[in-house]
Design a protein around this motif. Structure first.
Motif, PDB file in Angstrom:
ATOM      1  N   TYR A  29      -5.434   0.967  -0.762  1.00  0.00           N
ATOM      2  CA  TYR A  29      -6.358   1.493  -1.475  1.00  0.00           C
ATOM      3  C   TYR A  29      -6.186   1.867  -2.782  1.00  0.00           C
ATOM      4  N   ALA A  30      -5.238   2.642  -2.982  1.00  0.00           N
ATOM      5  CA  ALA A  30      -4.999   3.182  -4.457  1.00  0.00           C
ATOM      6  C   ALA A  30      -4.644   1.957  -5.329  1.00  0.00           C
ATOM      7  N   ALA A  31      -3.924   1.324  -4.698  1.00  0.00           N
ATOM      8  CA  ALA A  31      -3.435  -0.195  -5.695  1.00  0.00           C
ATOM      9  C   ALA A  31      -4.671  -0.966  -5.787  1.00  0.00           C
ATOM     10  N   LYS A  32      -5.622  -0.960  -5.061  1.00  0.00           N
ATOM     11  CA  LYS A  32      -6.750  -1.869  -5.370  1.00  0.00           C
ATOM     12  C   LYS A  32      -7.603  -1.122  -6.478  1.00  0.00           C
ATOM     13  N   THR A  37      -5.016  -6.302  -6.052  1.00  0.00           N
ATOM     14  CA  THR A  37      -5.826  -6.392  -4.988  1.00  0.00           C
ATOM     15  C   THR A  37      -4.876  -7.229  -3.868  1.00  0.00           C
ATOM     16  N   THR A  38      -3.686  -7.117  -4.116  1.00  0.00           N
ATOM     17  CA  THR A  38      -2.516  -7.667  -3.179  1.00  0.00           C
ATOM     18  C   THR A  38      -2.754  -7.399  -1.476  1.00  0.00           C
ATOM     19  N   ALA A  39      -2.602  -6.203  -1.542  1.00  0.00           N
ATOM     20  CA  ALA A  39      -2.796  -5.614  -0.139  1.00  0.00           C
ATOM     21  C   ALA A  39      -4.320  -5.727   0.519  1.00  0.00           C
ATOM     22  N   PHE A  40      -5.232  -5.791  -0.288  1.00  0.00           N
ATOM     23  CA  PHE A  40      -6.620  -6.020  -0.064  1.00  0.00           C
ATOM     24  C   PHE A  40      -6.759  -7.523   0.778  1.00  0.00           C
ATOM     25  N   MET A  41      -6.395  -8.431  -0.334  1.00  0.00           N
ATOM     26  CA  MET A  41      -6.355 -10.027   0.147  1.00  0.00           C
ATOM     27  C   MET A  41      -5.680 -10.120   1.344  1.00  0.00           C
ATOM     28  N   MET A  42      -4.495  -9.293   1.865  1.00  0.00           N
ATOM     29  CA  MET A  42      -3.886  -9.423   3.027  1.00  0.00           C
ATOM     30  C   MET A  42      -4.203  -8.676   4.197  1.00  0.00           C
ATOM     31  N   GLY A  43      -5.631  -8.049   3.902  1.00  0.00           N
ATOM     32  CA  GLY A  43      -6.217  -7.292   4.895  1.00  0.00           C
ATOM     33  C   GLY A  43      -5.397  -5.820   5.308  1.00  0.00           C
ATOM     34  N   LYS A  77       4.947  -1.215   8.401  1.00  0.00           N
ATOM     35  CA  LYS A  77       5.069  -2.106   7.535  1.00  0.00           C
ATOM     36  C   LYS A  77       4.685  -1.725   6.324  1.00  0.00           C
ATOM     37  N   PRO A  78       5.499  -1.791   5.169  1.00  0.00           N
ATOM     38  CA  PRO A  78       5.134  -1.343   3.928  1.00  0.00           C
ATOM     39  C   PRO A  78       4.028  -2.287   3.254  1.00  0.00           C
ATOM     40  N   VAL A  79       2.981  -1.652   2.720  1.00  0.00           N
ATOM     41  CA  VAL A  79       1.757  -2.242   2.100  1.00  0.00           C
ATOM     42  C   VAL A  79       2.379  -3.029   0.860  1.00  0.00           C
ATOM     43  N   PRO A  80       2.122  -4.279   0.653  1.00  0.00           N
ATOM     44  CA  PRO A  80       2.647  -5.020  -0.359  1.00  0.00           C
ATOM     45  C   PRO A  80       1.770  -4.621  -1.810  1.00  0.00           C
ATOM     46  N   VAL A  81       2.556  -4.079  -2.824  1.00  0.00           N
ATOM     47  CA  VAL A  81       1.928  -3.684  -4.016  1.00  0.00           C
ATOM     48  C   VAL A  81       2.535  -4.558  -5.284  1.00  0.00           C
ATOM     49  N   ASN A  82       1.901  -5.171  -6.062  1.00  0.00           N
ATOM     50  CA  ASN A  82       2.216  -5.843  -7.290  1.00  0.00           C
ATOM     51  C   ASN A  82       2.097  -5.053  -8.455  1.00  0.00           C
ATOM     52  N   PHE A  83       3.082  -4.126  -8.894  1.00  0.00           N
ATOM     53  CA  PHE A  83       2.884  -3.257  -9.639  1.00  0.00           C
ATOM     54  C   PHE A  83       2.494  -3.703 -11.133  1.00  0.00           C
ATOM     55  N   SER A  84       2.831  -5.106 -11.500  1.00  0.00           N
ATOM     56  CA  SER A  84       2.562  -5.878 -12.617  1.00  0.00           C
ATOM     57  C   SER A  84       1.014  -5.998 -12.728  1.00  0.00           C
ATOM     58  N   GLN A  85       0.393  -5.910 -11.644  1.00  0.00           N
ATOM     59  CA  GLN A  85      -1.191  -6.154 -11.654  1.00  0.00           C
ATOM     60  C   GLN A  85      -1.823  -5.034 -11.827  1.00  0.00           C
ATOM     61  N   VAL A  96      -0.427   5.374  -6.954  1.00  0.00           N
ATOM     62  CA  VAL A  96      -0.411   4.517  -5.776  1.00  0.00           C
ATOM     63  C   VAL A  96       0.704   5.037  -4.903  1.00  0.00           C
ATOM     64  N   ALA A  97       1.960   5.630  -5.704  1.00  0.00           N
ATOM     65  CA  ALA A  97       2.768   6.213  -4.789  1.00  0.00           C
ATOM     66  C   ALA A  97       2.724   7.564  -4.184  1.00  0.00           C
ATOM     67  N   ALA A  98       1.665   8.339  -4.898  1.00  0.00           N
ATOM     68  CA  ALA A  98       1.060   9.557  -4.291  1.00  0.00           C
ATOM     69  C   ALA A  98       0.109   9.581  -3.371  1.00  0.00           C
ATOM     70  N   ALA A  99      -0.595   8.200  -3.071  1.00  0.00           N
ATOM     71  CA  ALA A  99      -1.469   8.249  -2.477  1.00  0.00           C
ATOM     72  C   ALA A  99      -1.116   8.327  -0.854  1.00  0.00           C
ATOM     73  N   GLY A 100       0.430   8.064  -0.690  1.00  0.00           N
ATOM     74  CA  GLY A 100       0.711   7.961   0.832  1.00  0.00           C
ATOM     75  C   GLY A 100       0.722   9.471   1.248  1.00  0.00           C
ATOM     76  N   PRO A 101       1.579  10.288   0.638  1.00  0.00           N
ATOM     77  CA  PRO A 101       1.953  11.830   0.757  1.00  0.00           C
ATOM     78  C   PRO A 101       0.629  12.422   0.825  1.00  0.00           C
TER      79      PRO A 101
END
Length: 217
Positions: A29-32, A37-43, A77-85, A96-101
């Protein structure tokens, strides 16, 4: 209260699954939010645990941890994040990293609130199961939050450190990531990881217990 293994599984099942899977969904969610949108596109931005469960990390390893004692350990399963995007990769990596904790912090507070509710309905058939599940939820989320804040790539704390360090130091620090999990497993099996985590876990639980006026022992 001493529980047999079946009772432990019953009490810990939901807190474990949601602690691990919502942690990962929060990253997506934070990455989006910050442009990837990588994780969003992968559901993968979903509260459906089936989208995040890793048969070994989410089920087998926590089950063995419950049976053998020690630190309750596991992963999804780790959520895919493309940091370059990300719009600002180095700066946004922090959030994005802090969102999990932060998701684990929110869940720990939620489970503490459930324990408080249980104390307000003595005699109810739901009070004891709710209190036990609440204690499990607080413990699991406290461990996962603090574990993931360790400054070791690829843990969230490592990525937070990379986002905060100057560029030349961040690059060198990020090079530790391929070896991070081996270091973590080594710390786990030597008992060093427990020595690092438990003082912080204990302090967090004491603060939460005092705030809600409940017993988490």
């Amino acid at each position: 209260m001493d529980l047999n293994i079946v009772q432990k599984i019953t009490v810990y099942a939901l807190p474990v699954i949601f602690a691990i899977t919502l942690h990962e969904a929060a990253h997506g969610y934070a990455a989006k939010h910050f442009g990837d949108t990588t994780a969003f596109m992968m559901g993968r931005i979903s509260i459906n645990p089936l989208r995040h469960i890793d048969p070994i990390g989410t089920i087998l390893v926590p089950l063995l941890s419950l049976m053998l004692g020690g630190i309750l350990f596991g992963w999804a399963k780790p959520v895919p994040v493309n940091f370059s995007q990300l719009r600002n990769p180095k700066k946004d990596m922090f959030w994005v990293a802090a969102a999990g904790p932060l998701a684990n912090l929110a869940m720990a507070i939620f489970w503490a609130f459930m324990i408080k509710i249980a104390t307000l309905m003595p005699g109810s058939s739901f009070a004891l199961p709710l209190a036990l599940m609440g204690q499990a939820g607080v413990l699991i989320n406290a461990v996962l939050m603090i574990l993931n804040l360790l400054p070791l790539p690829p843990l969230d704390g490592g990525r937070i450190a990379v986002s905060l360090l100057p560029q030349h130091l961040a690059y060198r620090y990020a090079m530790v990531e391929p070896y991070g999990m081996f270091i973590l497993v080594g710390l786990l099996f030597t008992g060093i990881l427990g020595s690092i985590l438990w003082p912080f876990v204990t302090l967090f639980i004491k603060v939460l217990s005092a705030f809600f006026g409940i017993s988490l022992g």
